[in-house]
Design a protein around this motif. Structure first.
Motif, mmCIF file in Angstrom:
data_model
loop_
_atom_site.group_PDB
_atom_site.id
_atom_site.type_symbol
_atom_site.label_atom_id
_atom_site.label_comp_id
_atom_site.label_asym_id
_atom_site.label_seq_id
_atom_site.Cartn_x
_atom_site.Cartn_y
_atom_site.Cartn_z
ATOM 1 N N GLN A 198 -1.447 -5.371 -6.715
ATOM 2 C CA GLN A 198 -2.791 -5.826 -6.118
ATOM 3 C C GLN A 198 -2.819 -7.235 -5.682
ATOM 4 O OE1 GLN A 198 -4.858 -3.764 -5.207
ATOM 5 N NE2 GLN A 198 -6.650 -3.435 -6.587
ATOM 6 N N VAL A 199 -3.371 -7.459 -4.459
ATOM 7 C CA VAL A 199 -3.341 -9.092 -4.015
ATOM 8 C C VAL A 199 -4.851 -9.154 -3.708
ATOM 9 C CG1 VAL A 199 -2.860 -10.663 -2.531
ATOM 10 C CG2 VAL A 199 -1.238 -8.705 -2.957
ATOM 11 N N GLN A 200 -5.350 -10.274 -4.633
ATOM 12 C CA GLN A 200 -6.846 -10.807 -4.218
ATOM 13 C C GLN A 200 -6.840 -12.316 -3.370
ATOM 14 O OE1 GLN A 200 -5.639 -10.389 -7.737
ATOM 15 N NE2 GLN A 200 -6.005 -8.351 -7.542
ATOM 16 N N ALA A 257 -6.138 -11.068 5.453
ATOM 17 C CA ALA A 257 -5.500 -9.846 5.085
ATOM 18 C C ALA A 257 -4.123 -9.944 4.707
ATOM 19 C CB ALA A 257 -6.089 -8.668 5.795
ATOM 20 N N ALA A 267 -4.579 -16.556 -2.294
ATOM 21 C CA ALA A 267 -4.021 -15.207 -2.620
ATOM 22 C C ALA A 267 -3.606 -15.321 -4.301
ATOM 23 C CB ALA A 267 -2.756 -14.629 -2.027
ATOM 24 N N SER A 297 0.903 -4.836 4.169
ATOM 25 C CA SER A 297 1.900 -4.287 3.189
ATOM 26 C C SER A 297 2.927 -3.192 3.926
ATOM 27 C CB SER A 297 1.013 -2.939 2.313
ATOM 28 O OG SER A 297 0.435 -1.973 3.107
ATOM 29 N N TYR A 330 4.063 -10.967 1.935
ATOM 30 C CA TYR A 330 3.343 -10.316 2.836
ATOM 31 C C TYR A 330 3.147 -11.079 3.766
ATOM 32 C CZ TYR A 330 1.936 -7.785 -1.439
ATOM 33 O OH TYR A 330 1.919 -6.671 -2.657
ATOM 34 N N TYR A 379 -2.625 -3.511 7.016
ATOM 35 C CA TYR A 379 -3.060 -4.313 6.018
ATOM 36 C C TYR A 379 -3.777 -3.674 4.823
ATOM 37 C CZ TYR A 379 -2.160 -8.216 9.378
ATOM 38 O OH TYR A 379 -1.427 -9.088 9.954
ATOM 39 N N ALA A 380 -3.114 -3.916 3.477
ATOM 40 C CA ALA A 380 -3.523 -3.146 2.554
ATOM 41 C C ALA A 380 -4.692 -3.937 1.790
ATOM 42 C CB ALA A 380 -2.433 -2.931 1.610
ATOM 43 N N TYR A 381 -4.738 -5.322 1.965
ATOM 44 C CA TYR A 381 -5.530 -6.056 0.897
ATOM 45 C C TYR A 381 -6.361 -7.000 2.099
ATOM 46 C CZ TYR A 381 -2.125 -4.553 -2.291
ATOM 47 O OH TYR A 381 -1.416 -3.661 -3.006
ATOM 48 N N TRP A 382 -7.751 -7.329 1.453
ATOM 49 C CA TRP A 382 -8.660 -7.985 2.449
ATOM 50 C C TRP A 382 -9.438 -8.740 1.621
ATOM 51 C CZ3 TRP A 382 -8.808 -7.207 7.984
ATOM 52 C CH2 TRP A 382 -8.157 -6.381 8.360
#
Length: 123
Positions: A1-3, A97, A24, A100, A32, A110-113
């Protein structure tokens, strides 16, 4: 996971400048491709630009080319969006974002936003 957490949004006059940051946490940031997107009220999300993992390569939408610059500092786990010569049509919620997969031109990569930050440009 990326915040991802954006900051730096606000109000600017036409012709002015703003600098957005996206910090991040979680997995290794330098792995990324990072992108910036924006969404204006009543409109679909729009690609703004992307930057490669090492920061060497960037790509921008035609609407912001020559006015916006994306950079990153992998030591600080942060990507930036420098916005100059702002126009009222740049008004939107801006999100960063982390991709991935792929080169980073399309939303599906993009998996993380992040949650987004509001940018408002007055005429």
């Amino acid at each position: 996971q990326v915040q991802l957490v954006e900051s730096g949004g606000g109000l600017a006059h036409a012709g002015g400048s703003l600098r957005l940051s996206c910090e991040a946490s979680g997995r290794t940031f330098s792995n990324y491709v990072m992108g910036w997107f924006r969404q204006a009220p009543g409109k679909e999300r729009e690609f703004v630009g992307r930057i490669s993992t090492d920061g060497a390569t960037t790509y921008y939408a035609d609407s912001v080319k020559g006015r916006f610059t994306i950079s990153r500092d992998n030591a600080k786990n942060t990507v930036y969006l420098e916005m100059n010569s702002l126009r009222p049509e740049d008004t939107a919620v801006y999100s960063c974002a982390a991709a991935s997969m792929g080169w980073g031109r399309w939303t599906y990569e993009y998996a993380y936003w992040g949650q987004g930050t509001q940018v408002t440009v007055s005429s």
